[in-house]
Write an enzyme that holds these catalytic residues in place. Structure first.
Site, PDB file in Angstrom:
ATOM      1  N   SER A  64      38.065  37.807  40.130  1.00 29.55           N
ATOM      2  CA  SER A  64      37.123  39.000  39.426  1.00 29.55           C
ATOM      3  C   SER A  64      37.613  40.707  38.735  1.00 29.55           C
ATOM      4  CB  SER A  64      37.204  39.706  40.919  1.00 29.55           C
ATOM      5  OG  SER A  64      36.176  37.946  41.305  1.00 29.55           O
ATOM      6  N   LYS A  67      35.661  41.751  36.506  1.00 31.48           N
ATOM      7  CA  LYS A  67      34.275  42.544  36.646  1.00 31.48           C
ATOM      8  C   LYS A  67      34.463  44.513  36.237  1.00 31.48           C
ATOM      9  CE  LYS A  67      32.755  39.970  39.966  1.00 31.48           C
ATOM     10  NZ  LYS A  67      32.643  39.352  41.225  1.00 31.48           N
ATOM     11  N   SER A 119      32.464  43.005  45.167  1.00 32.87           N
ATOM     12  CA  SER A 119      32.721  41.360  44.036  1.00 32.87           C
ATOM     13  C   SER A 119      31.642  40.845  43.939  1.00 32.87           C
ATOM     14  CB  SER A 119      33.906  41.077  44.352  1.00 32.87           C
ATOM     15  OG  SER A 119      34.335  40.584  42.828  1.00 32.87           O
ATOM     16  N   LYS A 226      40.060  47.209  42.281  1.00 31.70           N
ATOM     17  CA  LYS A 226      38.907  46.256  42.308  1.00 31.70           C
ATOM     18  C   LYS A 226      40.087  45.296  42.503  1.00 31.70           C
ATOM     19  CE  LYS A 226      35.998  43.248  41.726  1.00 31.70           C
ATOM     20  NZ  LYS A 226      35.761  42.790  42.952  1.00 31.70           N
TER      21      LYS A 226
END
Length: 395
Positions: A64, A67, A119, A226
């Site tokens: 992720s 992202k 997420s 993140k």
């Protein structure tokens, strides 16, 4: 009205360069932090200088962390108040989710909070379809942005980071991407948020999202970025922190002890590579009639500070009349006189413009103006150039 018909091309020199330098002699002699990561990198956000790298160009799955690219592409291509509708393909997307309902509409801004704090893979797909017309169209934008920023070891196949062949990046590339994204005030605000609520059109209660990034609560000065995990990528993390006006970002891929490793990496950067003020704005240049157009700060170890050299490059600023072909001096207020190149161990690390004393000097650009393109190609110099032209052409 004053005519500006010919501009010497060498004026368009970047103020800051996205550092692609290898480890300097000083970096090689300073003992870097120990990590459990398969790959890791640490970057100074202001300058783009990579301060530490462990197998930083190894192409790996990134889960992720994808992202980060999804968010910055969406922010740059759409308006935050646009309504994003959840399609059948975005609804109930596998993996992590913010549990959007089929046909539900949410502002892009709130969708981005769900994307980065929780997420949400459903949010990623919905955003991609809204911005790019389809996931495939959005992926084209992601890879185009990667090329613009200079991410030479990255390729994206989707907006969420679920494992897919041909979907990969590196610790160094992710560090550069994060430094780029953190210059955007919207991205910076979102990833620093610990808790966010958003309207829920289908229920009597609001959405309430708690950021998965534990660094925001366990490291002093932490302000992003993140988390990521898949069964093939394992634990991945990008974190950022700001202390004494310096922001650093750390990246680890496949790291089972990432929270502690990131704390060590950030501590290392703040201790050994603080931002040093190399030049101040409007500082006179010795034995000349020019002054610096803006300040310059760069992360330097103590032993490096004597190795940074400055080279003044002046040019003749002239125009050519379209009517008679005669060269004439430019307007006195048009005082851009050249630049100072900053070199470390013989390698260019940045440039700042210089102006004739008494001429108009444009103000420092806003943060968002400093990221018009890749950090290394188009930045504050472009903003300064536009400000000069605006001043000259104003009635």
């Amino acid at each position: 009205m004053r005519k500006i018909t010919k501009v010497i091309a060498c004026m368009l020199i970047p103020v800051f360069l996205l550092s692609s330098l290898g480890a300097t002699q000083t970096q090689a002699t300073i003992q870097g932090p120990s990590t459990h990561a398969q790959s890791a990198a640490l970057i100074d956000v202001t300058s783009g200088r990579i301060l530490y790298s462990k197998d930083g160009d190894k192409e790996l799955r990134i889960a992720s962390l994808t992202k980060i690219m999804t968010a910055i592409v969406a922010i740059e291509h759409s308006k935050l108040d646009e309504k994003v509708k959840v399609s059948p393909s975005a609804f109930a997307k596998e993996g992590s989710s913010i549990y959007l309902k089929l046909g539900e509409e949410m502002t892009l801004e709130n969708m981005l909070y769900g994307l980065m704090l929780r997420s949400g893979n459903d949010a990623a797909s919905a955003i991609a379809e809204h911005v790019g017309g389809s996931e495939e169209g959005f992926v084209l934008l992601m890879n185009k942005k990667a090329e613009q920023i200079g991410l030479t070891h990255s390729h994206f196949m989707n907006p969420h980071g679920l494992d897919a062949e041909g979907h990969y990046s590196t610790a160094n590339d992710l560090a550069r991407l994060t430094a780029y994204a953190l210059h955007n005030p919207v991205f910076k605000r979102i990833v620093a948020t610990e808790d966010k609520s958003a309207p829920n059109p289908n229920e009597s209660w609001e959405y309430s999202w708690h950021n998965k990034n534990k660094m925001l609560r366990m490291y002093e000065g932490a302000d992003g970025v993140k988390t990521g995990y898949t069964k093939k990528a394992f634990r991945c993390l990008v974190s950022s922190a700001t202390r004494n006006g310096q922001q650093l970002a750390a990246v680890t891929l496949n790291d089972g002890n990432d929270w502690n490793d990131h704390a060590r990496m950030l501590d290392f950067g703040f201790e050994y590579f603080p931002l040093v003020e190399v030049a101040k704005q409007e500082q006179p240049v010795q034995n000349t009639d020019v002054v610096t157009g803006r300040g310059f700060r760069y992360p330097l170890a103590k032993s490096e500070q004597g190795s940074l050299t400055k080279k003044l490059i002046l040019h003749e600023s002239r125009t050519q009349s379209e009517t008679d072909g005669k060269e004439q001096s430019t307007d006195p207020s048009f005082g851009l006189a050249g630049r100072i190149d900053m070199q470390l161990d013989g390698k260019l690390v940045g440039s700042i413009p210089v102006y004739r004393k008494g001429s108009y000097i444009p103000p420092e650009p806003k943060t968002e103006d400093a990221t018009l393109g890749r950090i290394g190609d188009v930045s504050s110099w472009t903003a300064a150039w536009r400000a000069v032209l605006s001043h000259l052409l104003s009635p």
